[in-house]
Design a protein around this motif. Structure first.
Motif, PDB file in Angstrom:
ATOM      1  N   TYR A 297       0.842  -1.210   0.000  1.00  0.00           N
ATOM      2  CA  TYR A 297       0.000   0.000   0.000  1.00  0.00           C
ATOM      3  C   TYR A 297       0.873   1.254   0.000  1.00  0.00           C
ATOM      4  O   TYR A 297       0.640   2.188  -0.781  1.00  0.00           O
ATOM      5  N   TYR A 298       1.864   1.295   0.879  1.00  0.00           N
ATOM      6  CA  TYR A 298       2.716   2.492   0.946  1.00  0.00           C
ATOM      7  C   TYR A 298       3.508   2.670  -0.339  1.00  0.00           C
ATOM      8  O   TYR A 298       3.747   3.790  -0.790  1.00  0.00           O
ATOM      9  N   PHE A 299       3.948   1.556  -0.939  1.00  0.00           N
ATOM     10  CA  PHE A 299       4.648   1.663  -2.222  1.00  0.00           C
ATOM     11  C   PHE A 299       3.756   2.299  -3.275  1.00  0.00           C
ATOM     12  O   PHE A 299       4.165   3.179  -4.029  1.00  0.00           O
ATOM     13  N   GLU A 300       2.516   1.849  -3.341  1.00  0.00           N
ATOM     14  CA  GLU A 300       1.635   2.274  -4.418  1.00  0.00           C
ATOM     15  C   GLU A 300       1.021   3.651  -4.179  1.00  0.00           C
ATOM     16  O   GLU A 300       0.746   4.383  -5.127  1.00  0.00           O
ATOM     17  N   GLN A 301       0.807   4.015  -2.898  1.00  0.00           N
ATOM     18  CA  GLN A 301       0.001   5.198  -2.624  1.00  0.00           C
ATOM     19  C   GLN A 301       0.751   6.363  -2.002  1.00  0.00           C
ATOM     20  O   GLN A 301       0.419   7.514  -2.276  1.00  0.00           O
ATOM     21  N   GLU A 302       1.756   6.117  -1.176  1.00  0.00           N
ATOM     22  CA  GLU A 302       2.305   7.215  -0.390  1.00  0.00           C
ATOM     23  C   GLU A 302       3.824   7.330  -0.453  1.00  0.00           C
ATOM     24  O   GLU A 302       4.417   8.092   0.304  1.00  0.00           O
ATOM     25  N   VAL A 303       4.459   6.580  -1.344  1.00  0.00           N
ATOM     26  CA  VAL A 303       5.910   6.593  -1.355  1.00  0.00           C
ATOM     27  C   VAL A 303       6.468   7.933  -1.819  1.00  0.00           C
ATOM     28  O   VAL A 303       7.620   8.259  -1.552  1.00  0.00           O
ATOM     29  N   SER A 304       5.674   8.740  -2.509  1.00  0.00           N
ATOM     30  CA  SER A 304       6.173  10.008  -3.015  1.00  0.00           C
ATOM     31  C   SER A 304       6.210  11.099  -1.947  1.00  0.00           C
ATOM     32  O   SER A 304       6.749  12.170  -2.185  1.00  0.00           O
ATOM     33  N   SER A 305       5.651  10.841  -0.765  1.00  0.00           N
ATOM     34  CA  SER A 305       5.714  11.826   0.313  1.00  0.00           C
ATOM     35  C   SER A 305       6.803  11.427   1.307  1.00  0.00           C
ATOM     36  O   SER A 305       7.073  10.241   1.500  1.00  0.00           O
ATOM     37  N   ILE A 306       7.414  12.412   1.923  1.00  0.00           N
ATOM     38  CA  ILE A 306       8.459  12.115   2.907  1.00  0.00           C
ATOM     39  C   ILE A 306       7.888  11.311   4.060  1.00  0.00           C
ATOM     40  O   ILE A 306       8.473  10.311   4.491  1.00  0.00           O
ATOM     41  N   GLU A 307       6.725  11.702   4.554  1.00  0.00           N
ATOM     42  CA  GLU A 307       6.107  10.977   5.667  1.00  0.00           C
ATOM     43  C   GLU A 307       5.807   9.534   5.281  1.00  0.00           C
ATOM     44  O   GLU A 307       6.089   8.603   6.034  1.00  0.00           O
ATOM     45  N   GLY A 308       5.237   9.356   4.085  1.00  0.00           N
ATOM     46  CA  GLY A 308       4.925   8.006   3.634  1.00  0.00           C
ATOM     47  C   GLY A 308       6.169   7.170   3.450  1.00  0.00           C
ATOM     48  O   GLY A 308       6.199   5.979   3.766  1.00  0.00           O
ATOM     49  N   ASN A 309       7.251   7.796   2.954  1.00  0.00           N
ATOM     50  CA  ASN A 309       8.490   7.055   2.739  1.00  0.00           C
ATOM     51  C   ASN A 309       9.095   6.615   4.061  1.00  0.00           C
ATOM     52  O   ASN A 309       9.558   5.481   4.204  1.00  0.00           O
ATOM     53  N   LEU A 310       9.096   7.490   5.047  1.00  0.00           N
ATOM     54  CA  LEU A 310       9.636   7.130   6.353  1.00  0.00           C
ATOM     55  C   LEU A 310       8.793   6.034   6.998  1.00  0.00           C
ATOM     56  O   LEU A 310       9.326   5.140   7.660  1.00  0.00           O
ATOM     57  N   GLN A 311       7.473   6.109   6.819  1.00  0.00           N
ATOM     58  CA  GLN A 311       6.600   5.063   7.346  1.00  0.00           C
ATOM     59  C   GLN A 311       6.906   3.733   6.668  1.00  0.00           C
ATOM     60  O   GLN A 311       6.939   2.684   7.315  1.00  0.00           O
ATOM     61  N   LEU A 312       7.131   3.787   5.367  1.00  0.00           N
ATOM     62  CA  LEU A 312       7.482   2.582   4.626  1.00  0.00           C
ATOM     63  C   LEU A 312       8.766   1.974   5.181  1.00  0.00           C
ATOM     64  O   LEU A 312       8.862   0.766   5.400  1.00  0.00           O
ATOM     65  N   GLN A 313       9.767   2.816   5.415  1.00  0.00           N
ATOM     66  CA  GLN A 313      11.026   2.342   5.988  1.00  0.00           C
ATOM     67  C   GLN A 313      10.781   1.637   7.319  1.00  0.00           C
ATOM     68  O   GLN A 313      11.329   0.574   7.599  1.00  0.00           O
ATOM     69  N   ARG A 314       9.941   2.255   8.150  1.00  0.00           N
ATOM     70  CA  ARG A 314       9.681   1.689   9.471  1.00  0.00           C
ATOM     71  C   ARG A 314       9.021   0.317   9.369  1.00  0.00           C
ATOM     72  O   ARG A 314       9.400  -0.619  10.080  1.00  0.00           O
ATOM     73  N   TYR A 315       8.034   0.202   8.480  1.00  0.00           N
ATOM     74  CA  TYR A 315       7.349  -1.078   8.345  1.00  0.00           C
ATOM     75  C   TYR A 315       8.286  -2.160   7.812  1.00  0.00           C
ATOM     76  O   TYR A 315       8.220  -3.319   8.232  1.00  0.00           O
ATOM     77  N   ILE A 316       9.139  -1.787   6.882  1.00  0.00           N
ATOM     78  CA  ILE A 316      10.072  -2.770   6.338  1.00  0.00           C
ATOM     79  C   ILE A 316      10.999  -3.287   7.435  1.00  0.00           C
ATOM     80  O   ILE A 316      11.235  -4.494   7.561  1.00  0.00           O
ATOM     81  N   GLU A 317      11.537  -2.372   8.241  1.00  0.00           N
ATOM     82  CA  GLU A 317      12.426  -2.785   9.331  1.00  0.00           C
ATOM     83  C   GLU A 317      11.671  -3.641  10.346  1.00  0.00           C
ATOM     84  O   GLU A 317      12.178  -4.640  10.844  1.00  0.00           O
ATOM     85  N   GLU A 318      10.427  -3.236  10.644  1.00  0.00           N
ATOM     86  CA  GLU A 318       9.647  -3.921  11.667  1.00  0.00           C
ATOM     87  C   GLU A 318       9.256  -5.333  11.243  1.00  0.00           C
ATOM     88  O   GLU A 318       9.220  -6.264  12.047  1.00  0.00           O
ATOM     89  N   TYR A 319       8.971  -5.508   9.930  1.00  0.00           N
ATOM     90  CA  TYR A 319       8.451  -6.784   9.465  1.00  0.00           C
ATOM     91  C   TYR A 319       9.471  -7.597   8.672  1.00  0.00           C
ATOM     92  O   TYR A 319       9.124  -8.562   8.001  1.00  0.00           O
ATOM     93  N   TYR A 320      10.732  -7.213   8.767  1.00  0.00           N
ATOM     94  CA  TYR A 320      11.768  -7.856   7.955  1.00  0.00           C
ATOM     95  C   TYR A 320      11.812  -9.374   8.164  1.00  0.00           C
ATOM     96  O   TYR A 320      11.995 -10.140   7.220  1.00  0.00           O
ATOM     97  N   SER A 321      11.612  -9.817   9.400  1.00  0.00           N
ATOM     98  CA  SER A 321      11.739 -11.249   9.691  1.00  0.00           C
ATOM     99  C   SER A 321      10.644 -12.079   9.045  1.00  0.00           C
ATOM    100  O   SER A 321      10.766 -13.299   8.939  1.00  0.00           O
TER     101      SER A 321
END
Length: 417
Positions: free
Chosen positions: A114-138
């Motif tokens: 969802y963040y890739f498709e909808q919000e990656v172009s915003s700084i807030e969305g990109n940082l949120q995406l980073q957080r989710y990736i780190e959180e769910y990496y395992s």
């Protein structure tokens, strides 16, 4: 006319008479049977492809089950998937976030997509995406290692705009064959989405010093896909043809690329059908290509018809196709039908395609499916008293329903007496 009225009473039956709904829609299935993702490891059933979700049945069933068990993360994910089908992105984000926070694995993956498709172009969305990736990496290291590379690259552009960092990230990320090997089967479109949607934009907007390198990267990407065009992978064949069709990474090869796109389109590959429908003015070709298709392909055809229609008769035929696509919950078709219905109700009738009562019934039905545009439109009608009696309380109700997903509705709320 009778068909429209029939559809209206069918939906009213679904809402108020469960036995009638079961008789019409078929066997009364559980939410999971109606919406489960085919690849979701938490389910043991076959699952339903996204475009095959029966929104009318699933929306009511899933919301009813969630109301009985509001903290169930699987139901939260399933409700999000129904809303995604309707492009109700506010609800998608809300329910996916709840489900992912409760640990539902596929909601975690869906939230990142969802963040890739909808919000990656915003700084807030990109940082949120980073957080989710780190959180769910395992959850899925192979998938997320590739996704994290893309997020790092995008972050270097959107947040710091450090071109030196971006250049290093590009050299790491676009070792394309290495990335392809890392991405699990079924997630190839993540690579394609990033390549086609993000990199060409940066060629002219950010990091101008790296434009020569980006140009080389795009040429390498095109070369890689060209090597795959003889494979049985439809997605790779499409990407090869599309890059040549658009002249990305090299010169335009329109004729050769169009031949491949037509072959894919005739085999029912929707992305290729979309390209052909976007650029073709050949009505006979389009009619033959889309004959017999419904769902997403039928939606494409209906929108092509409405864009191509010139005379009154052609417009009426086109609207009939659009209406059929809207009944299958094609979001673009629904938006067009909302617009046409509003034109009819506020006495601007360029099409004059149906009775005002039917237009109002349509808006009310769409609003019941949480379509923000329909809810906003009802607010307008009640605020100004167009066709309906002026009722500020009901206008406020509908604006409030639409406001979380529709900025205009929020603005209207502040102006109401």
């Amino acid at each position: 006319m009778s068909r429209i009225v029939f559809c209206f009473f069918v939906v009213m039956g679904v809402m108020f008479f469960p036995k009638f709904a079961t008789a019409f829609w078929g066997e009364d299935k559980a939410c999971i049977e109606l919406v489960a993702h085919p690849d979701d490891p938490a389910t043991s059933i076959e699952g339903v492809e996204f475009e095959d979700i029966n929104v009318a049945q699933a929306m009511y069933k899933c919301l009813d089950e969630l109301q009985e068990d509001p903290s169930n993360p699987q139901l939260q994910y399933l409700v999000a998937r129904v809303h995604w089908r309707l492009e109700n992105l506010y609800e998608v984000k809300k329910y996916l976030t709840m489900s992912a926070a409760a640990g539902y694995e596929y909601a975690r993956i869906a939230l990142i997509i969802y963040y890739f498709e909808q919000e990656v172009s915003s700084i807030e969305g990109n940082l949120q995406l980073q957080r989710y990736i780190e959180e769910y990496y395992s959850t899925n290291p192979k998938f997320f290692s590739a996704v994290r590379r893309y997020a790092d690259f995008l972050s270097s552009l959107y947040v710091s705009q450090n071109c030196d960092v971006a250049a290093l990230k590009m050299r790491e990320i676009f070792d394309l064959e290495k990335v392809k090997k890392e991405i699990d089967k079924g997630f190839d479109y993540i690579t394609d989405e990033i390549l086609m949607s993000h990199i060409p934009d940066h060629e002219t907007s950010i990091c101008h010093a790296e434009q020569a390198y980006i140009k080389k990267v795009l040429a390498d990407i095109r070369s890689w896909y060209d090597k795959q065009q003889l494979s049985n992978n439809l997605n790779e064949r499409f990407m090869s043809a599309y890059l040549r069709y658009e002249g990305v990474g090299g010169r335009e090869e329109f004729s050769a690329a169009q031949t491949i796109l037509l072959e894919l389109a005739k085999d029912g590959y929707v992305q290729a059908m979309a390209v052909i429908a976007r650029d073709s003015t050949d009505g006979e070709l389009i009619a033959n290509l889309f004959h017999g298709y419904s769902g997403e392909a039928g939606c494409l055809y209906s929108l092509w018809l409405i864009n191509a229609a010139q005379t009154g008769n052609e417009q009426r035929e086109a609207i009939a196709y659009v209406e059929d696509s809207a009944e299958e919950f094609c979001p673009d078709a629904m938006r067009l039908m909302i617009s046409l219905s509003m034109n009819n109700l506020i006495k601007r009738k360029p099409y004059g395609f149906e009775a005002k009562r039917v237009s109002l019934e349509r808006l009310e039905r769409y609003a019941s499916f949480e379509i923000a545009g329909a809810q906003y439109s009802l607010g307008l009608l009640y605020q100004h008293g167009d066709y309906v009696d002026k009722d500020i309380a009901r206008a406020r109700y509908w604006y409030s329903k639409a406001a979380p997903r529709y900025d205009k509705a929020s603005s209207r709320l502040t102006t109401l007496p």
